[in-house]
Design a protein around this motif. Structure first.
Motif, mmCIF file in Angstrom:
data_model
loop_
_atom_site.group_PDB
_atom_site.id
_atom_site.type_symbol
_atom_site.label_atom_id
_atom_site.label_comp_id
_atom_site.label_asym_id
_atom_site.label_seq_id
_atom_site.Cartn_x
_atom_site.Cartn_y
_atom_site.Cartn_z
ATOM 1 N N THR B 15 57.689 69.481 18.348
ATOM 2 C CA THR B 15 57.339 70.263 17.161
ATOM 3 C C THR B 15 55.846 70.532 17.108
ATOM 4 N N GLY B 16 55.501 71.804 16.863
ATOM 5 C CA GLY B 16 54.116 72.181 16.655
ATOM 6 C C GLY B 16 53.330 72.566 17.896
ATOM 7 N N LYS B 17 53.888 72.371 19.062
ATOM 8 C CA LYS B 17 53.152 72.689 20.300
ATOM 9 C C LYS B 17 53.439 74.128 20.717
ATOM 10 N N LYS B 18 52.419 74.948 20.626
ATOM 11 C CA LYS B 18 52.578 76.378 20.883
ATOM 12 C C LYS B 18 53.165 76.630 22.265
ATOM 13 N N LEU B 19 54.067 77.615 22.344
ATOM 14 C CA LEU B 19 54.636 77.964 23.637
ATOM 15 C C LEU B 19 54.875 79.465 23.722
ATOM 16 N N THR B 20 54.954 79.933 24.961
ATOM 17 C CA THR B 20 55.236 81.347 25.225
ATOM 18 C C THR B 20 56.354 81.443 26.238
ATOM 19 N N VAL B 21 57.330 82.288 25.951
ATOM 20 C CA VAL B 21 58.388 82.601 26.900
ATOM 21 C C VAL B 21 58.138 84.013 27.404
ATOM 22 N N THR B 22 58.018 84.148 28.703
ATOM 23 C CA THR B 22 57.690 85.473 29.236
ATOM 24 C C THR B 22 58.962 86.254 29.555
ATOM 25 N N CYS B 23 58.837 87.569 29.471
ATOM 26 C CA CYS B 23 59.920 88.486 29.822
ATOM 27 C C CYS B 23 59.306 89.660 30.559
ATOM 28 N N SER B 24 59.908 90.032 31.670
ATOM 29 C CA SER B 24 59.391 91.142 32.447
ATOM 30 C C SER B 24 60.558 91.948 32.989
ATOM 31 N N GLN B 25 60.409 93.294 32.973
ATOM 32 C CA GLN B 25 61.437 94.166 33.542
ATOM 33 C C GLN B 25 60.784 95.137 34.513
ATOM 34 N N ASN B 26 61.551 95.496 35.560
ATOM 35 C CA ASN B 26 61.012 96.362 36.605
ATOM 36 C C ASN B 26 61.681 97.728 36.616
ATOM 37 N N GLU B 70 51.677 95.712 27.898
ATOM 38 C CA GLU B 70 52.063 96.474 29.085
ATOM 39 C C GLU B 70 53.531 96.834 28.946
ATOM 40 N N LYS B 71 53.927 97.899 29.589
ATOM 41 C CA LYS B 71 55.296 98.373 29.446
ATOM 42 C C LYS B 71 56.297 97.357 29.994
ATOM 43 N N ARG B 72 55.961 96.674 31.059
ATOM 44 C CA ARG B 72 56.936 95.819 31.698
ATOM 45 C C ARG B 72 57.087 94.441 31.063
ATOM 46 N N ASN B 73 56.127 94.021 30.255
ATOM 47 C CA ASN B 73 56.133 92.651 29.730
ATOM 48 C C ASN B 73 56.291 92.595 28.217
ATOM 49 N N PHE B 74 57.032 91.597 27.757
ATOM 50 C CA PHE B 74 57.267 91.448 26.322
ATOM 51 C C PHE B 74 57.406 89.957 26.017
ATOM 52 N N PRO B 75 56.296 89.239 25.948
ATOM 53 C CA PRO B 75 56.376 87.790 25.729
ATOM 54 C C PRO B 75 56.761 87.416 24.302
ATOM 55 N N LEU B 76 57.472 86.324 24.183
ATOM 56 C CA LEU B 76 57.860 85.762 22.887
ATOM 57 C C LEU B 76 57.014 84.511 22.655
ATOM 58 N N ILE B 77 56.346 84.470 21.525
ATOM 59 C CA ILE B 77 55.401 83.396 21.235
ATOM 60 C C ILE B 77 55.896 82.592 20.036
ATOM 61 N N LEU B 78 55.929 81.278 20.204
ATOM 62 C CA LEU B 78 56.226 80.382 19.098
ATOM 63 C C LEU B 78 54.956 79.597 18.821
ATOM 64 N N GLU B 79 54.252 79.957 17.760
ATOM 65 C CA GLU B 79 52.947 79.363 17.461
ATOM 66 C C GLU B 79 53.081 77.882 17.099
ATOM 67 N N SER B 80 54.100 77.556 16.337
ATOM 68 C CA SER B 80 54.312 76.177 15.909
ATOM 69 C C SER B 80 55.817 75.910 15.881
ATOM 70 N N PRO B 81 56.394 75.640 17.035
ATOM 71 C CA PRO B 81 57.859 75.504 17.118
ATOM 72 C C PRO B 81 58.395 74.390 16.221
ATOM 73 N N SER B 82 59.586 74.628 15.709
ATOM 74 C CA SER B 82 60.271 73.626 14.899
ATOM 75 C C SER B 82 61.673 73.424 15.466
ATOM 76 N N PRO B 83 62.313 72.299 15.144
ATOM 77 C CA PRO B 83 63.644 72.017 15.709
ATOM 78 C C PRO B 83 64.677 73.106 15.435
ATOM 79 N N ASN B 84 64.544 73.855 14.330
ATOM 80 C CA ASN B 84 65.532 74.912 14.063
ATOM 81 C C ASN B 84 65.361 76.122 14.976
ATOM 82 N N GLN B 85 64.359 76.085 15.842
ATOM 83 C CA GLN B 85 64.205 77.127 16.841
ATOM 84 C C GLN B 85 64.798 76.714 18.191
#
Lengths: 111, 115
Positions: B15-26, B70-85
């Motif tokens: 909980t609370g540790k920022k994370l990023t999930v990356t997404c890329s399409q070609n 950028e067109k190919r990338n769309f990252p999802l950022i959780l600034e302060s994750p919680s268990p309900n995520q």
């Protein structure tokens, strides 16, 4: 967004045809009917879509009732690889491309 | 090969540790979207993007941020994750035309656990 109703689960034997029903009695005249499926441990994948006429592609056929209040996805010869959750989705034209997934039909295929 | 990739595929965090999930399409798709999948609730849209620098909220945006530089990338950022995520996350992309028949291509999913 209009709602769809599907059976929770269905079973089939390999090599047999499978008919997956979907009810959408509140469909509007411009809603398209889309089907996606989700194989185990994978993301959803597009299967087929249609508006009024029946449609065929390499994966399946889509039969749409004349009043458009229901449709049926037809897998002509089920294989073990077709075991998945199948989602029937209505999409309004010119929308934000959001797909509204229900709970779908889990298809089991037996050898 | 045309594809949507996501990283990481699996992530356990606290909980609370920022994370990023990356997404890329070609596939040079304009439209990209994030969904989360939870048992009994199906897939729900979190955010979407119609093009570079254009993003908007989906049905469940609380606790998430996105960017589209950028067109190919769309990252999802959780600034302060919680268990309900804790959930299974999917990125998707498609071309964007004036019709509702655009096939969406989905990534393989990211399974996130927040302790």
């Amino acid at each position: 967004d209009a709602k769809t109703t599907q059976p929770n689960s269905m079973e089939s034997n390999e090599e047999e045809p499978v008919h997956l029903p979907c009810n959408h009695s509140t469909i509007s005249g411009t809603d398209y009917i889309h089907w996606y499926r989700q194989l185990p441990s994978q993301g959803p994948e597009y299967v087929i879509h249609g508006l009024t006429s029946n449609v065929n592609n390499r994966m399946a056929s889509l039969a749409i009732a004349e009043d458009r209040k229901s449709s049926t996805l037809i897998l002509h010869r089920a294989t073990l690889r077709d075991a998945a959750v199948y989602y029937c989705i209505l999409r309004a034209p010119y929308n934000t491309d959001k797909l509204i997934f229900g709970t779908g039909t889990r298809l089991q295929v037996f050898p | 090969e045309a594809q949507v990739t996501q990283n990481p595929r699996y992530l356990i965090t606290v909980t609370g540790k920022k994370l990023t999930v990356t997404c890329s399409q070609n596939m040079n798709h304009e439209y990209m979207s994030w969904y989360r999948q939870d048992p009994g609730l199906g897939l729900r849209q979190i955010y979407y993007s119609m093009n570079v620098e254009v993003t908007d909220k989906g049905d469940v945006p609380e606790g998430y941020k996105v960017s589209r530089k950028e067109k190919r990338n769309f990252p999802l950022i959780l600034e302060s994750p919680s268990p309900n995520q804790t959930s299974l996350y999917f990125c998707a992309s498609s071309i964007l035309t004036s019709g509702s028949y655009n096939e969406q291509f989905f990534g393989p999913g990211t399974r996130l656990t927040v302790l």
